[in-house]
Design a protein around this motif. Structure first.
Motif, PDB file in Angstrom:
ATOM      1  N   GLY A 193      72.219 -40.623  11.512  1.00 53.85           N
ATOM      2  CA  GLY A 193      71.989 -40.750  12.941  1.00 53.85           C
ATOM      3  C   GLY A 193      73.299 -40.961  13.681  1.00 53.85           C
ATOM      4  O   GLY A 193      74.354 -41.165  13.057  1.00 53.85           O
ATOM      5  N   PRO A 194      73.264 -40.948  15.013  1.00 57.00           N
ATOM      6  CA  PRO A 194      74.512 -41.022  15.771  1.00 57.00           C
ATOM      7  C   PRO A 194      75.292 -42.311  15.541  1.00 57.00           C
ATOM      8  O   PRO A 194      76.524 -42.276  15.430  1.00 57.00           O
ATOM      9  N   GLU A 245      69.082 -34.582   5.253  1.00 60.34           N
ATOM     10  CA  GLU A 245      69.966 -35.412   6.074  1.00 60.34           C
ATOM     11  C   GLU A 245      70.988 -36.148   5.207  1.00 60.34           C
ATOM     12  O   GLU A 245      72.149 -36.302   5.596  1.00 60.34           O
ATOM     13  N   LYS A 248      75.429 -47.540  22.367  1.00 64.44           N
ATOM     14  CA  LYS A 248      75.099 -46.269  21.714  1.00 64.44           C
ATOM     15  C   LYS A 248      75.706 -45.090  22.479  1.00 64.44           C
ATOM     16  O   LYS A 248      76.167 -44.114  21.878  1.00 64.44           O
ATOM     17  N   VAL A 303      77.819 -41.928  20.934  1.00 61.81           N
ATOM     18  CA  VAL A 303      77.459 -40.517  21.125  1.00 61.81           C
ATOM     19  C   VAL A 303      78.627 -39.759  21.759  1.00 61.81           C
ATOM     20  O   VAL A 303      78.936 -38.629  21.357  1.00 61.81           O
ATOM     21  N   SER A 348      68.314 -37.130  14.583  1.00 60.49           N
ATOM     22  CA  SER A 348      67.569 -38.210  15.218  1.00 60.49           C
ATOM     23  C   SER A 348      66.304 -38.462  14.411  1.00 60.49           C
ATOM     24  O   SER A 348      65.506 -37.551  14.186  1.00 60.49           O
ATOM     25  N   ASP A 349      66.156 -39.693  13.961  1.00 63.76           N
ATOM     26  CA  ASP A 349      64.972 -40.085  13.192  1.00 63.76           C
ATOM     27  C   ASP A 349      63.795 -40.230  14.153  1.00 63.76           C
ATOM     28  O   ASP A 349      63.849 -41.044  15.077  1.00 63.76           O
ATOM     29  N   ASN A 382      62.384 -43.574  15.368  1.00 64.89           N
ATOM     30  CA  ASN A 382      63.085 -44.371  16.376  1.00 64.89           C
ATOM     31  C   ASN A 382      62.431 -44.286  17.753  1.00 64.89           C
ATOM     32  O   ASN A 382      62.763 -45.072  18.646  1.00 64.89           O
TER      33      ASN A 382
END
Length: 346
Positions: A34-35, A73, A175, A179, A191-192, A195
């Protein structure tokens, strides 16, 4: 950091973020793809490359076996790690998964797997990508559960878990900045979907923060509140340490359990609660005491002491809590292990 929330993190700022772990022998980076965690890996690699000497870095991805995309992933993270010159491992959470409490169970399994791998690699720290946004969400979630000051301090920069130190270098970074950092570096991220899944508590709170921000209650201010509460909590712990030493000095017989009742009654209520909580946890045999129950017990002790002053009795109050027996007598508050419950085995 006081920069605009959408400003990429510079090399100098990365050095500041990771400076605490420069002398570690080895560290593990927990990277999901993820980011947040991808930015953690990119920044850590950049930081380590600039050092003449520094820790070895091992990147680990945990595949919880909950989504078919997770294996791909993990391979993407491995590829990015290789591009940065970092070794990578994928660990898998095997076995049956619970039907309730899945996020908490997955989190605990993840930390156990990471800690085991860290110890095997000689790493003293696991670096995670918790951000300022995560801190704000944690504060709101704990507020909704009625947490005390210690709980509302939310996540610390470093905590011990499973025999290693969990470190959070990005806890004061938004965040949005991470990004922006990835965008500048040209790195793609995944992106999970969990979330943003409203079946889970954290995504629901996450969706509310945007509305709170309209009134000034944004992630930065919530995280600032959490930091102030952490500072207050640390100060109260020091005061409680002092109170405990003071009460011990007043005892002519240190072997007697508990405290002088009048001296305990003179303490501030918050210190009474903390002192009683830590003492019950120390002598009890049924796990940690709940804060709310200890607060209720302190109020009962205060009322019983006031009534006992008017009409003295040998035992003014007797309660059991978390495997501890609390007895208020004429001049002493005793806290000692409670007798085993009938039918219980110890």
């Amino acid at each position: 950091m006081a920069d605009d929330d959408h400003t990429p993190i510079s090399a100098q700022q990365a050095r500041q973020l990771f400076a605490d772990w420069r002398d570690a022998q080895a560290v593990v980076l927990a990277v999901s793809g993820g980011p947040d965690s991808l930015a953690l890996m990119w920044l850590a690699a950049r930081w380590r490359k600039a050092l003449r000497r520094g820790p070895q870095i091992l990147v680990i991805t945990v595949d919880h076996g909950l989504r078919p995309e997770a294996a791909r992933e993990a391979r993407d993270v491995k590829r990015h790690a290789a591009e940065l010159g970092l070794p990578h491992r994928t660990l898998r959470w095997r076995g049956d998964k619970p039907t309730t409490g899945l996020p908490a169970a997955a989190r605990d399994a993840r930390y156990q797997l990471l800690a085991r791998a860290a110890r095997a690699a000689g790493a003293s720290h696991i670096l995670t990508a918790h951000t300022q946004d995560d801190q704000a969400e944690t504060l709101l979630m704990r507020m909704s559960r009625g947490s005390g000051i210690a709980g509302l301090a939310a996540m610390a920069r470093q905590t011990e878990r499973h025999g290693v130190i969990i470190a959070r270098p990005l806890l004061e970074v938004s965040k949005a900045r991470l990004v922006a950092t990835l965008a500048k570096a040209g790195l793609d991220f995944v992106s999970d979907p969990s979330n943003v899944d409203p079946r889970y508590a954290r995504p629901r709170w996450r969706s509310l923060i945007a509305a709170f921000a309209e009134e000034g209650l944004d992630a930065r201010n919530l995280a600032r509140l959490s930091a102030r509460l952490a500072r207050a909590n640390a100060a109260l712990d020091v005061v409680t340490d002092g109170a405990e030493r003071f009460l011990a000095l007043r005892d002519h017989d240190p072997a007697r359990p508990g405290f002088e009742a009048s001296a305990f009654a003179a303490l501030p209520a918050e210190v009474q609660v903390r002192l009683l909580l830590r003492t019950i946890d120390r002598v009890g045999h049924e796990g940690p005491a709940e804060l709310g129950k200890v607060e209720t017990l302190v109020a009962e002790i205060d009322r019983a002491a006031a009534e006992n002053a008017k009409s003295p009795s040998k035992i003014a109050l007797k309660r059991t809590l978390a495997g501890a027996l609390i007895t208020l007598g004429r001049d002493r508050l005793r806290i000692e292990p409670a007798p085993p419950r009938r039918g219980s085995r110890r």
